[in-house]
Design a protein around this motif. Structure first.
Motif, PDB file in Angstrom:
ATOM      1  N   GLN A 102       0.848  -1.189   0.000  1.00 40.68           N
ATOM      2  CA  GLN A 102       0.000   0.000   0.000  1.00 40.68           C
ATOM      3  C   GLN A 102       0.888   1.246   0.000  1.00 40.68           C
ATOM      4  N   PRO A 103       1.246   1.777  -1.185  1.00 39.35           N
ATOM      5  CA  PRO A 103       2.150   2.935  -1.242  1.00 39.35           C
ATOM      6  C   PRO A 103       1.670   4.134  -0.440  1.00 39.35           C
ATOM      7  N   LEU A 104       0.355   4.389  -0.434  1.00 38.20           N
ATOM      8  CA  LEU A 104      -0.150   5.575   0.264  1.00 38.20           C
ATOM      9  C   LEU A 104      -0.118   5.434   1.781  1.00 38.20           C
ATOM     10  N   VAL A 105       0.243   4.255   2.269  1.00 36.24           N
ATOM     11  CA  VAL A 105       0.488   4.099   3.703  1.00 36.24           C
ATOM     12  C   VAL A 105       1.906   4.560   4.031  1.00 36.24           C
ATOM     13  N   PHE A 106       2.869   4.184   3.206  1.00 36.53           N
ATOM     14  CA  PHE A 106       4.271   4.436   3.515  1.00 36.53           C
ATOM     15  C   PHE A 106       4.776   5.797   3.035  1.00 36.53           C
ATOM     16  N   LEU A 107       4.253   6.305   1.923  1.00 40.30           N
ATOM     17  CA  LEU A 107       4.749   7.580   1.400  1.00 40.30           C
ATOM     18  C   LEU A 107       4.564   8.742   2.380  1.00 40.30           C
ATOM     19  N   PRO A 108       3.417   8.860   3.076  1.00 42.50           N
ATOM     20  CA  PRO A 108       3.323   9.921   4.088  1.00 42.50           C
ATOM     21  C   PRO A 108       4.328   9.738   5.223  1.00 42.50           C
ATOM     22  N   LEU A 109       4.577   8.497   5.630  1.00 39.10           N
ATOM     23  CA  LEU A 109       5.560   8.235   6.686  1.00 39.10           C
ATOM     24  C   LEU A 109       6.955   8.669   6.251  1.00 39.10           C
ATOM     25  N   ILE A 110       7.346   8.267   5.051  1.00 41.74           N
ATOM     26  CA  ILE A 110       8.657   8.643   4.521  1.00 41.74           C
ATOM     27  C   ILE A 110       8.754  10.157   4.359  1.00 41.74           C
ATOM     28  N   SER A 111       7.676  10.776   3.906  1.00 43.34           N
ATOM     29  CA  SER A 111       7.675  12.222   3.674  1.00 43.34           C
ATOM     30  C   SER A 111       7.900  13.000   4.962  1.00 43.34           C
ATOM     31  N   VAL A 112       7.160  12.652   6.003  1.00 47.44           N
ATOM     32  CA  VAL A 112       7.301  13.361   7.281  1.00 47.44           C
ATOM     33  C   VAL A 112       8.702  13.176   7.842  1.00 47.44           C
ATOM     34  N   GLN A 113       9.223  11.954   7.752  1.00 51.50           N
ATOM     35  CA  GLN A 113      10.569  11.704   8.268  1.00 51.50           C
ATOM     36  C   GLN A 113      11.617  12.481   7.482  1.00 51.50           C
ATOM     37  N   LEU A 114      11.473  12.522   6.180  1.00 50.64           N
ATOM     38  CA  LEU A 114      12.420  13.278   5.357  1.00 50.64           C
ATOM     39  C   LEU A 114      12.381  14.751   5.707  1.00 50.64           C
ATOM     40  N   LEU A 115      11.177  15.287   5.912  1.00 52.38           N
ATOM     41  CA  LEU A 115      11.020  16.683   6.308  1.00 52.38           C
ATOM     42  C   LEU A 115      11.722  16.946   7.636  1.00 52.38           C
ATOM     43  N   PHE A 116      11.526  16.056   8.575  1.00 55.34           N
ATOM     44  CA  PHE A 116      12.071  16.201   9.928  1.00 55.34           C
ATOM     45  C   PHE A 116      13.601  16.140   9.929  1.00 55.34           C
ATOM     46  N   PHE A 117      14.145  15.092   9.346  1.00 55.34           N
ATOM     47  CA  PHE A 117      15.595  14.885   9.424  1.00 55.34           C
ATOM     48  C   PHE A 117      16.378  15.803   8.482  1.00 55.34           C
ATOM     49  N   SER A 118      15.809  16.160   7.334  1.00 56.12           N
ATOM     50  CA  SER A 118      16.521  17.085   6.443  1.00 56.12           C
ATOM     51  C   SER A 118      16.641  18.457   7.090  1.00 56.12           C
ATOM     52  N   SER A 119      15.590  18.912   7.775  1.00 58.65           N
ATOM     53  CA  SER A 119      15.650  20.223   8.424  1.00 58.65           C
ATOM     54  C   SER A 119      16.673  20.229   9.551  1.00 58.65           C
ATOM     55  N   ILE A 120      16.716  19.159  10.353  1.00 62.64           N
ATOM     56  CA  ILE A 120      17.700  19.067  11.439  1.00 62.64           C
ATOM     57  C   ILE A 120      19.114  19.087  10.884  1.00 62.64           C
ATOM     58  N   THR A 121      19.357  18.294   9.840  1.00 59.62           N
ATOM     59  CA  THR A 121      20.697  18.214   9.251  1.00 59.62           C
ATOM     60  C   THR A 121      21.136  19.554   8.681  1.00 59.62           C
ATOM     61  N   LEU A 122      20.237  20.247   7.984  1.00 60.22           N
ATOM     62  CA  LEU A 122      20.570  21.543   7.410  1.00 60.22           C
ATOM     63  C   LEU A 122      20.922  22.562   8.487  1.00 60.22           C
ATOM     64  N   VAL A 123      20.130  22.616   9.546  1.00 66.50           N
ATOM     65  CA  VAL A 123      20.393  23.571  10.628  1.00 66.50           C
ATOM     66  C   VAL A 123      21.732  23.288  11.289  1.00 66.50           C
ATOM     67  N   LEU A 124      21.990  22.021  11.617  1.00 59.26           N
ATOM     68  CA  LEU A 124      23.239  21.666  12.303  1.00 59.26           C
ATOM     69  C   LEU A 124      24.452  21.924  11.420  1.00 59.26           C
ATOM     70  N   ASN A 125      24.376  21.570  10.140  1.00 57.57           N
ATOM     71  CA  ASN A 125      25.513  21.766   9.240  1.00 57.57           C
ATOM     72  C   ASN A 125      25.810  23.238   9.014  1.00 57.57           C
ATOM     73  N   ASN A 126      24.779  24.076   8.910  1.00 58.79           N
ATOM     74  CA  ASN A 126      25.004  25.505   8.726  1.00 58.79           C
ATOM     75  C   ASN A 126      25.587  26.139   9.982  1.00 58.79           C
ATOM     76  N   ARG A 127      25.192  25.661  11.149  1.00 62.99           N
ATOM     77  CA  ARG A 127      25.789  26.167  12.393  1.00 62.99           C
ATOM     78  C   ARG A 127      27.257  25.790  12.481  1.00 62.99           C
ATOM     79  N   LYS A 128      27.591  24.557  12.087  1.00 63.21           N
ATOM     80  CA  LYS A 128      28.993  24.136  12.093  1.00 63.21           C
ATOM     81  C   LYS A 128      29.818  24.974  11.133  1.00 63.21           C
ATOM     82  N   SER A 129      29.259  25.245   9.954  1.00 61.11           N
ATOM     83  CA  SER A 129      29.964  26.048   8.956  1.00 61.11           C
ATOM     84  C   SER A 129      30.214  27.455   9.466  1.00 61.11           C
TER      85      SER A 129
END
Length: 258
Positions: A44-71
């Motif tokens: 059931q793709p529509l079960v997993f795609l929202p899960l993957i989407s939210v996680q990608l949103l969450f972890f990409s934002s954290i990574t971007l913030v942390l990497n820019n602070r390090k820079s």
């Protein structure tokens, strides 16, 4: 997902650990390298795609913030780790195909969408097996790849190989991963807005246990990012390609049989 068996929950948890590891280690692949496995567990793709989407949103934002602070701390003069001008260029080309892809995702039957996903992953797998990744060497091909990647991303979140074929040619290596994370953040935000508009469940209750699973993989991937980059050999991707091709063939067989 409320009616699954215990072994299915365990497999899904392990797959999300894997997806987090790949996403943070390579900057892409969290969906394309995990979705075929997830669809074998529960088709059931529509079960997993929202899960993957939210996680990608969450972890990409954290990574971007942390990497820019390090820079900023390292150089004492803030220099973004994201190539914003080229990111805007890619978005201008991708936005319309992306929206068309999202519309197709919402209206397409689950079995048809699953088969499309397995076919696309099979194509990627063949390029890994024969060490012939997608390459772009002029603006026309760039545009074709970006439009195709945008549409595939809209339907299934697995357009990364086509998009990276373009971005890797124009974005400095040290800024590529974060530029991709910023791009994924914007594209996934569009997809989530469409899910909410179409009243597709975001499976929020399941984030309570799947986010920690992805977090384990995410932080392992961050720690071993340098080692993973060194592991990008033809043999590594050939084994990965064979595995994906077998999984996709099995998934297609099950979908056609169903």
């Amino acid at each position: 997902m409320s009616d699954l068996q215990l072994y299915q929950y365990l497999l899904i948890g392990l797959i999300f650990v894997w997806s987090g590891f790949v996403r943070s280690g390579l900057g892409f692949g969290g969906a394309v390298l995990s979705l075929p496995f997830l669809l074998l567990v529960y088709n059931q793709p529509l079960v997993f795609l929202p899960l993957i989407s939210v996680q990608l949103l969450f972890f990409s934002s954290i990574t971007l913030v942390l990497n820019n602070r390090k820079s900023e701390t390292a150089t004492r003069a803030h220099k973004s780790t994201v190539d914003w001008p080229y990111l805007r260029y890619m978005l201008a080309i991708m936005i319309v195909p992306k929206l068309l892809g999202v519309f197709g995702l919402i209206t397409m039957p689950a079995d048809v969408l699953s088969m499309i996903i397995f076919v696309i992953v099979s194509v990627y797998a063949v390029t890994y097996i024969f060490n012939k990744p997608f390459k772009s060497n002029n603006k026309f091909v760039d545009a074709i790849f970006l439009m195709a990647g945008g549409y595939i991303s809209g339907t299934s979140l697995i357009g990364a190989p086509l998009i990276i074929a373009v971005a890797a040619q124009h974005v400095a290596r040290e800024r590529l991963r974060d530029t991709l994370f910023a791009l994924w953040f914007i594209l996934v935000s569009i997809k989530l807005a469409a899910f909410i508009y179409a009243d597709v469940s975001l499976q929020m209750i399941h984030h309570l246990w799947l986010l920690p699973c992805a977090a384990i993989g995410h932080f392992i991937g961050l720690r071993f990012h340098a080692k993973m980059l060194k592991a990008e050999t033809p043999i590594f991707f050939r084994v990965l390609g064979i595995t994906l091709l077998l999984i996709s063939a099995l998934g297609l067989w099950k979908a056609l049989e169903g």
